[in-house]
Design an enzyme around this catalytic site. Structure first.
Site, short mmCIF file in Angstrom:
data_model
loop_
_atom_site.label_atom_id
_atom_site.label_comp_id
_atom_site.label_asym_id
_atom_site.label_seq_id
_atom_site.Cartn_x
_atom_site.Cartn_y
_atom_site.Cartn_z
N ARG A 28 0.86 -1.18 0.00
CA ARG A 28 0.00 0.00 0.00
C ARG A 28 0.90 1.23 0.00
NH1 ARG A 28 -2.10 -3.58 3.94
NH2 ARG A 28 -4.17 -4.34 3.41
N LYS A 52 -0.32 0.56 8.03
CA LYS A 52 -1.01 1.69 8.65
C LYS A 52 -2.42 1.26 9.06
CE LYS A 52 1.95 5.04 8.20
NZ LYS A 52 2.43 5.85 9.27
N HIS A 123 -3.24 2.08 -5.53
CA HIS A 123 -3.99 0.86 -5.21
C HIS A 123 -4.26 -0.01 -6.44
CE1 HIS A 123 -6.09 -1.38 -2.14
NE2 HIS A 123 -7.03 -1.64 -3.00
N ARG A 126 -2.08 -3.11 -6.49
CA ARG A 126 -2.52 -4.24 -5.66
C ARG A 126 -3.58 -5.03 -6.38
NH1 ARG A 126 -1.63 -4.64 -0.23
NH2 ARG A 126 -3.71 -5.36 0.33
N HIS A 149 -4.40 -9.38 3.85
CA HIS A 149 -5.79 -9.11 4.26
C HIS A 149 -6.07 -9.92 5.52
CE1 HIS A 149 -7.17 -8.06 -0.08
NE2 HIS A 149 -6.64 -7.02 0.52
N TYR A 158 -11.93 -9.95 -5.53
CA TYR A 158 -11.18 -10.32 -6.72
C TYR A 158 -11.79 -11.52 -7.44
CZ TYR A 158 -7.91 -7.10 -4.69
OH TYR A 158 -7.35 -5.98 -4.17
#
Length: 176
Positions: A28, A52, A123, A126, A149, A158
């Protein structure tokens, strides 16, 4: 897009290393901003990533191309009292204070490479990594581990991308 990166300047080497971290490891933007020099374990070829989101961390293997790009940048990185891997290209050599500049860098790289995409921030890398893994047969669980995740529902988005794979799972409708 990576081939379109200019790599002969300090800025170019920095940006290329950042783009590789986005594309190959699915980091990220905030994780790249937070990356410290001590987070790179050159001996074991690992990178400690601090999220984060929720104060978590993970150790990731560093692919050869990513390691070469990081080393190439660090050899020319301006001297700075800050331990952040990535710092601004002009004095004073301070770290990025937020993830916005990483997304701007990503958007500019996408535009320079003439890639058409509805989304152009950091993003998107990713998402591209996850969909490519899915196309190559990775399970959603494997993708979730790579993307770090915590919730399987975060990875489930996805599944809708690979319609061909989903069609194989559909049962025939009773009666034709």
């Amino acid at each position: 897009m990576l081939a379109a990166c200019e790599r002969s300047t300090v800025r170019g080497k920095r940006n290329y290393a950042i783009l590789l971290l986005l594309a190959r490891l699915g980091l990220r933007a905030g994780e790249i901003v937070a990356l410290q020099l001590d987070d790179i374990d050159w001996v074991n070829g690992q990178l400690t990533v601090r999220s984060k989101k929720g104060d978590g961390w993970a150790r990731l293997p560093v692919p050869m191309d990513v390691g070469r790009a990081l080393a190439g940048y660090l050899k020319v990185r301006p001297r700075s009292s800050y331990r952040n891997v990535f710092i601004r290209e002009r004095a004073p050599y301070t770290p990025f204070s937020a993830s916005g500049p990483i997304s701007v860098l990503a958007r500019k790289a996408i535009e320079k490479a003439h890639v058409k995409s509805a989304r152009t921030g950091a993003h998107v890398f990713r998402h591209s990594l996850a969909t490519e893994m899915l196309r190559r047969g990775a399970s959603l669980d494997e993708i979730g581990r790579v993307l770090r995740h915590r919730d399987p529902n975060s990875t489930a988005i996805y599944a809708k991308v690979d319609l061909g794979a989903l069609r194989k799972l559909v049962l025939p409708w009773p009666g034709g």
